[in-house]
Scaffold this active site. Structure first.
Site, PDB file in Angstrom:
ATOM      1  N   ILE A   1       0.773  -1.253  -0.089  1.00  0.00           N
ATOM      2  CA  ILE A   1       0.144  -0.046   0.028  1.00  0.00           C
ATOM      3  C   ILE A   1       0.825   1.225   0.049  1.00  0.00           C
ATOM      4  CG2 ILE A   1      -0.214   0.033   2.422  1.00  0.00           C
ATOM      5  CD1 ILE A   1      -3.082   1.090   2.215  1.00  0.00           C
ATOM      6  N   CYS A   2       0.335   2.187  -0.677  1.00  0.00           N
ATOM      7  CA  CYS A   2       0.925   3.741  -0.843  1.00  0.00           C
ATOM      8  C   CYS A   2       2.257   3.572  -1.239  1.00  0.00           C
ATOM      9  CB  CYS A   2       1.124   4.035   0.838  1.00  0.00           C
ATOM     10  SG  CYS A   2       1.444   5.865   1.045  1.00  0.00           S
ATOM     11  N   ALA A   3       3.316   3.944  -0.916  1.00  0.00           N
ATOM     12  CA  ALA A   3       4.559   3.913  -1.522  1.00  0.00           C
ATOM     13  C   ALA A   3       5.190   2.649  -1.884  1.00  0.00           C
ATOM     14  CB  ALA A   3       5.791   4.876  -0.787  1.00  0.00           C
TER      15      ALA A   3
ATOM     16  N   PHE B   1       0.665   5.199  -4.312  1.00  0.00           N
ATOM     17  CA  PHE B   1       0.603   6.780  -4.182  1.00  0.00           C
ATOM     18  C   PHE B   1       0.876   7.421  -5.766  1.00  0.00           C
ATOM     19  CE2 PHE B   1       1.925  10.646  -2.408  1.00  0.00           C
ATOM     20  CZ  PHE B   1       0.763  11.201  -1.743  1.00  0.00           C
TER      21      PHE B   1
ATOM     22  N   GLY C   1      -2.703  -0.889  -2.692  1.00  0.00           N
ATOM     23  CA  GLY C   1      -3.535   0.041  -2.145  1.00  0.00           C
ATOM     24  C   GLY C   1      -3.059   1.497  -2.534  1.00  0.00           C
TER      25      GLY C   1
END
Length: 114
Positions: free
Chosen positions: A32-34, A53, A78
Site C-alpha cells: 500500500i501507498c509507497a 500513491f 492500495g
C-alpha cells in the site's frame, strides 16, 4: 507503505522474500501507498493491474488505476493510508472469501457507499 519504504527497497533479503511470495500462487502479496513502487522497481508490476500513491507512480510496465485498491491475481495494492480499510477488506476477501468479508462488513456496519 509510508516513508520507510526506502529501507525495504534497499534490503536484498526482504526483496528476496517479496519475489518468493510474488512467484508463489498460494501466497498473497499486498502493498500500500509507497510500497507498490518497490514492486514496480523490481519489475513485478509489468503487465499487472495496480495502484500506488499517485505522485510516486512511474512507468512500471503495468496498468495503473487511480482506485483505493486493485487486486490482480495474488497481488493486492492500495493507493494510500486513506485506503487502509478497503485494502484490509481486499486482503480479507482474497484469504477468506467474499461471503466472510461481507459478514464482517455487516457486523461493523460498514457501508462503502456512504
Amino acid at each position: 507503505g509510508g516513508p520507510h519504504y526506502k529501507k525495504i527497497e534497499n534490503n536484498d533479503k526482504v526483496k528476496k522474500v517479496i519475489r518468493r511470495f510474488f512467484e508463489d500462487d498460494t501466497k498473497v502479496l499486498a502493498a500500500i501507498c509507497a510500497a507498490p513502487t518497490i514492486l514496480g522497481k523490481m519489475g513485478l508490476l509489468e503487465d499487472r493491474n495496480y495502484t500506488c500513491f499517485e505522485e510516486m507512480n512511474e512507468d512500471f510496465g503495468g496498468h495503473y488505476h487511480y482506485e483505493y485498491t486493485v487486486t490482480d491475481g495474488n497481488l493486492i495494492t492500495g493507493i494510500s493510508a486513506a485506503a487502509a480499510i478497503e485494502f484490509a477488506f481486499a486482503i480479507m476477501e482474497k484469504l477468506c472469501g467474499k461471503e466472510h468479508t461481507d459478514q464482517v462488513k455487516a457486523s461493523i456496519y460498514y457501508d462503502a457507499a456512504r
